[in-house]
Motif scaffolding. Structure first.
Motif, mmCIF file in Angstrom:
data_model
loop_
_atom_site.group_PDB
_atom_site.id
_atom_site.type_symbol
_atom_site.label_atom_id
_atom_site.label_comp_id
_atom_site.label_asym_id
_atom_site.label_seq_id
_atom_site.Cartn_x
_atom_site.Cartn_y
_atom_site.Cartn_z
ATOM 1 N N VAL A 176 0.808 -1.182 0.134
ATOM 2 C CA VAL A 176 -0.111 0.071 -0.074
ATOM 3 C C VAL A 176 0.819 1.280 0.093
ATOM 4 O O VAL A 176 1.942 1.112 0.531
ATOM 5 C CB VAL A 176 -0.973 0.118 1.110
ATOM 6 C CG1 VAL A 176 -1.914 -0.887 1.165
ATOM 7 C CG2 VAL A 176 -0.093 0.115 2.407
ATOM 8 N N PRO A 177 0.327 2.525 -0.633
ATOM 9 C CA PRO A 177 1.002 3.321 -0.482
ATOM 10 C C PRO A 177 0.396 4.351 0.523
ATOM 11 O O PRO A 177 -0.757 4.506 0.809
ATOM 12 C CB PRO A 177 0.869 4.241 -1.882
ATOM 13 C CG PRO A 177 -0.820 3.865 -2.231
ATOM 14 C CD PRO A 177 -0.875 2.238 -1.455
ATOM 15 N N ARG A 228 6.138 1.578 -8.698
ATOM 16 C CA ARG A 228 5.290 1.794 -9.767
ATOM 17 C C ARG A 228 3.905 0.951 -9.494
ATOM 18 O O ARG A 228 2.704 1.230 -9.973
ATOM 19 C CB ARG A 228 5.831 1.210 -10.940
ATOM 20 C CG ARG A 228 6.857 1.991 -11.755
ATOM 21 C CD ARG A 228 7.367 1.304 -12.886
ATOM 22 N NE ARG A 228 8.546 2.145 -13.299
ATOM 23 C CZ ARG A 228 8.305 3.251 -14.282
ATOM 24 N NH1 ARG A 228 7.133 3.687 -14.229
ATOM 25 N NH2 ARG A 228 9.233 4.007 -14.657
ATOM 26 N N SER A 229 3.963 -0.098 -9.010
ATOM 27 C CA SER A 229 2.766 -1.012 -8.454
ATOM 28 C C SER A 229 1.595 -0.295 -7.813
ATOM 29 O O SER A 229 0.405 -0.650 -8.164
ATOM 30 C CB SER A 229 3.060 -2.361 -7.671
ATOM 31 O OG SER A 229 3.353 -1.997 -6.527
ATOM 32 N N VAL A 230 2.017 0.762 -6.961
ATOM 33 C CA VAL A 230 0.976 1.476 -6.172
ATOM 34 C C VAL A 230 0.720 2.884 -6.738
ATOM 35 O O VAL A 230 0.171 3.638 -6.072
ATOM 36 C CB VAL A 230 1.148 1.317 -4.800
ATOM 37 C CG1 VAL A 230 0.899 0.127 -4.412
ATOM 38 C CG2 VAL A 230 2.781 1.842 -4.427
ATOM 39 N N LYS A 231 1.425 3.065 -7.824
ATOM 40 C CA LYS A 231 1.492 4.464 -8.530
ATOM 41 C C LYS A 231 2.075 5.478 -7.471
ATOM 42 O O LYS A 231 1.163 6.307 -7.252
ATOM 43 C CB LYS A 231 -0.045 4.960 -8.931
ATOM 44 C CG LYS A 231 -0.198 3.811 -10.205
ATOM 45 C CD LYS A 231 -1.461 4.279 -10.794
ATOM 46 C CE LYS A 231 -1.870 3.431 -11.855
ATOM 47 N NZ LYS A 231 -3.326 3.485 -12.336
ATOM 48 N N LYS A 271 3.262 8.376 -5.129
ATOM 49 C CA LYS A 271 3.417 9.822 -5.364
ATOM 50 C C LYS A 271 4.883 10.209 -4.288
ATOM 51 O O LYS A 271 4.948 9.467 -3.675
ATOM 52 C CB LYS A 271 2.188 10.784 -4.886
ATOM 53 C CG LYS A 271 0.881 10.158 -5.602
ATOM 54 C CD LYS A 271 -0.369 10.765 -5.150
ATOM 55 C CE LYS A 271 -1.682 10.419 -5.860
ATOM 56 N NZ LYS A 271 -2.848 10.772 -5.292
ATOM 57 N N ASP A 282 -4.696 5.400 0.361
ATOM 58 C CA ASP A 282 -5.641 5.068 -0.855
ATOM 59 C C ASP A 282 -5.993 3.606 -0.852
ATOM 60 O O ASP A 282 -5.260 2.819 -1.454
ATOM 61 C CB ASP A 282 -5.051 5.576 -1.933
ATOM 62 C CG ASP A 282 -5.988 5.683 -3.052
ATOM 63 O OD1 ASP A 282 -7.074 4.972 -3.176
ATOM 64 O OD2 ASP A 282 -5.833 6.356 -4.085
ATOM 65 N N LYS A 304 -7.721 2.144 -3.020
ATOM 66 C CA LYS A 304 -7.822 1.923 -4.379
ATOM 67 C C LYS A 304 -6.600 1.346 -4.960
ATOM 68 O O LYS A 304 -6.534 0.725 -5.877
ATOM 69 C CB LYS A 304 -8.412 2.949 -5.258
ATOM 70 C CG LYS A 304 -9.995 3.386 -4.941
ATOM 71 C CD LYS A 304 -10.451 4.660 -5.539
ATOM 72 C CE LYS A 304 -11.626 5.057 -4.927
ATOM 73 N NZ LYS A 304 -11.821 6.592 -5.306
ATOM 74 N N ARG A 305 -5.388 1.914 -4.342
ATOM 75 C CA ARG A 305 -4.084 1.665 -4.867
ATOM 76 C C ARG A 305 -3.581 0.462 -3.994
ATOM 77 O O ARG A 305 -2.319 0.093 -4.231
ATOM 78 C CB ARG A 305 -3.107 2.814 -4.790
ATOM 79 C CG ARG A 305 -3.760 3.779 -5.892
ATOM 80 C CD ARG A 305 -2.814 4.879 -6.245
ATOM 81 N NE ARG A 305 -2.595 5.700 -4.936
ATOM 82 C CZ ARG A 305 -1.731 6.372 -4.490
ATOM 83 N NH1 ARG A 305 -0.549 6.239 -5.025
ATOM 84 N NH2 ARG A 305 -1.920 7.188 -3.396
#
Length: 120
Positions: free
Chosen positions: A9-10, A56-59, A61, A104, A106-107
């Motif tokens: 998770v991010p 990259r997997s969790v986009k 930021k 988040d 969703k990620r």
């Protein structure tokens, strides 16, 4: 062989303490209901890959960190039984709703895994 639920998770850096509090609370509940181990790990040496990577997997930021988590169970049947109890536990009802999650949802990447090799 043990069965493992894994998560990536991010988490925003500014919410890392909130995440830690949530994870400690959740971990105690999982262990109480029969999980063998509960680990929450913050990325310290991960790099953005050219094609794929944890960031990259969790986009990821710029203001976030990657958390890698896993829960170990005796086997798949034990995991299913423990997770059912955890989902019904009133101490985690608000957290499970996701509306105040410090990350988040969703990620989040997650899944259940059979153990292939287990060395200690």
């Amino acid at each position: 062989m043990p069965y493992v639920d894994g998560f990536v998770v991010p988490v925003p850096r500014k919410k890392l303490d909130d995440y830690r509090k949530m994870a400690r609370k959740a971990g105690k509940v999982w262990i109480e209901h029969g999980a063998l181990e509960f680990k929450e790990c913050v990325a310290e040496d991960v790099h953005v890959g050219k094609r794929t990577s944890f960031p990259r997997s969790v986009k990821l930021k710029p203001d976030e960190v990657v958390i890698f988590s896993y829960i170990v169970f005796r086997n798949r049947a034990a995991r299913d039984k423990v997770n059912k109890k955890v989902l019904e536990d009133p101490r985690l009802a608000e957290m499970m709703s996701g509306k105040d999650a410090p990350f988040d949802l969703k990620r989040m990447i997650y899944g259940g895994f059979e153990t292939l090799v287990d060395l200690k």
